[in-house]
Design an enzyme around this catalytic site. Sequence first.
Site, PDB file in Angstrom:
ATOM      1  N   LEU A 215      -7.936  -8.474   7.136  1.00  0.00           N
ATOM      2  CA  LEU A 215      -6.666  -9.190   7.029  1.00  0.00           C
ATOM      3  C   LEU A 215      -6.519  -9.733   5.608  1.00  0.00           C
ATOM      4  CD1 LEU A 215      -6.759 -11.381  10.292  1.00  0.00           C
ATOM      5  CD2 LEU A 215      -5.419  -9.303   9.932  1.00  0.00           C
ATOM      6  N   HIS A 216      -5.345  -9.570   5.028  1.00  0.00           N
ATOM      7  CA  HIS A 216      -5.122 -10.174   3.721  1.00  0.00           C
ATOM      8  C   HIS A 216      -3.652 -10.448   3.405  1.00  0.00           C
ATOM      9  CE1 HIS A 216      -4.159  -5.998   2.696  1.00  0.00           C
ATOM     10  NE2 HIS A 216      -3.550  -6.470   1.624  1.00  0.00           N
TER      11      HIS A 216
END
Length: 396
Positions: A215-216
């Site tokens: 996730l980013h």
Amino acid sequence: MLIDIIAGARPNFMKIAPIIKEIERVNNTSGIEKNSDNYLEYRLIHTGQHYDKNMSGAFFEQLGIPEPHINLESGSGTQSEQTGRIMTRFEEVLKVKISDLCIVVGDVTSTMACSITAKKMGVRVAHVEGGIRSGDMTMPEEINRLATDSITDYFFTTSEIANKNLRNEGVDDDRIFFVGNTMIDTLLGNLEKLQKPSMYDEESLEEGQYFVMTLHRPANVDEQNKLKELIDNIAEGVNGEKIIFPVHPRTKNILDDLGISQSNIIYTEPLGYLEFIYLVKHARAVITDSGGITEETTVLEIPCLTLRDNTERPETVTEGTNELIGTNPESVKPALRQLMRGNWKKGTTPQKWDGKASVRIIETICDLWSSGKLDSHEPFVDHELMYNPTNLYSEM
């Protein structure tokens, strides 16, 4: 012939690695002398847009490419600050020795900045992965794609969807080359070299019995309460199976403040390419908001849940193993229930994702060169002062 190959972030190197290998293969087998006009000389230019401590000599050795010939060391800062530094520093490189072609890949700030600089210096631009569109103008990458493609000379595309996007924007067919996906060239070229990360045995992982998560994107990680709910729902939705979470530095700063204590989430440092793909290849499924990973899971036939509302790679959904779950945390558990019941779709590999995209790219470049279509054109006029502000205001 001198080719500049631009990379600004770690995923870019996965996309340019097979292009460099094909250039070197052609040079080694063609018998063309190094000083000949037809010799494919190249400069690998790292803009330094993303500093990654894992990008050591071992990183380039894993990909089978040399360390960059030039590092512009643009560093951190706002996107505008980065763009300005990359443009001015790449311009200095071109002033010392002009190239015949600038190859840019993907959609990072470096892609746009170097395209503009090359074009203004009279250098032709080729965009690998041109034409992909998410339709989401809140994504900086979408702006980079549109700006780059508006001045690109030649497009090397990954899908017929990308070809259609370009045609709809007025690009002539003789500038569009459907070659396939260089990221998949790298994937297929390294399947026999994958390396089991040390944590695989340390955590007693078993094939098909764990998840990989990345996730980013701001839509998922910038709002702390939403991020906590998202991760909690994922951890609870996998029926206790372990989740390997290589943490992006952006996300790590936020997680440190949340105090998430789900026992089945295993946090790791960012992994090397060969180690990360090993994890993906043997996972039950991948949960991500990355675009590139959805391409890799499609070819590896691993189910992929993408926590986004749109994608610039729709073929991974229409043909591959990917599904858009959205960014609402409440949508995660129903999708995971479907997966855990064994009801996930079976995908197919998109056309020309066969490991030969780089061969097609270099063949095309050689054809363009021999036909004279890469001859440099006159650069734009670069006046020291484009207009006099005093005169401008006096005319209003």
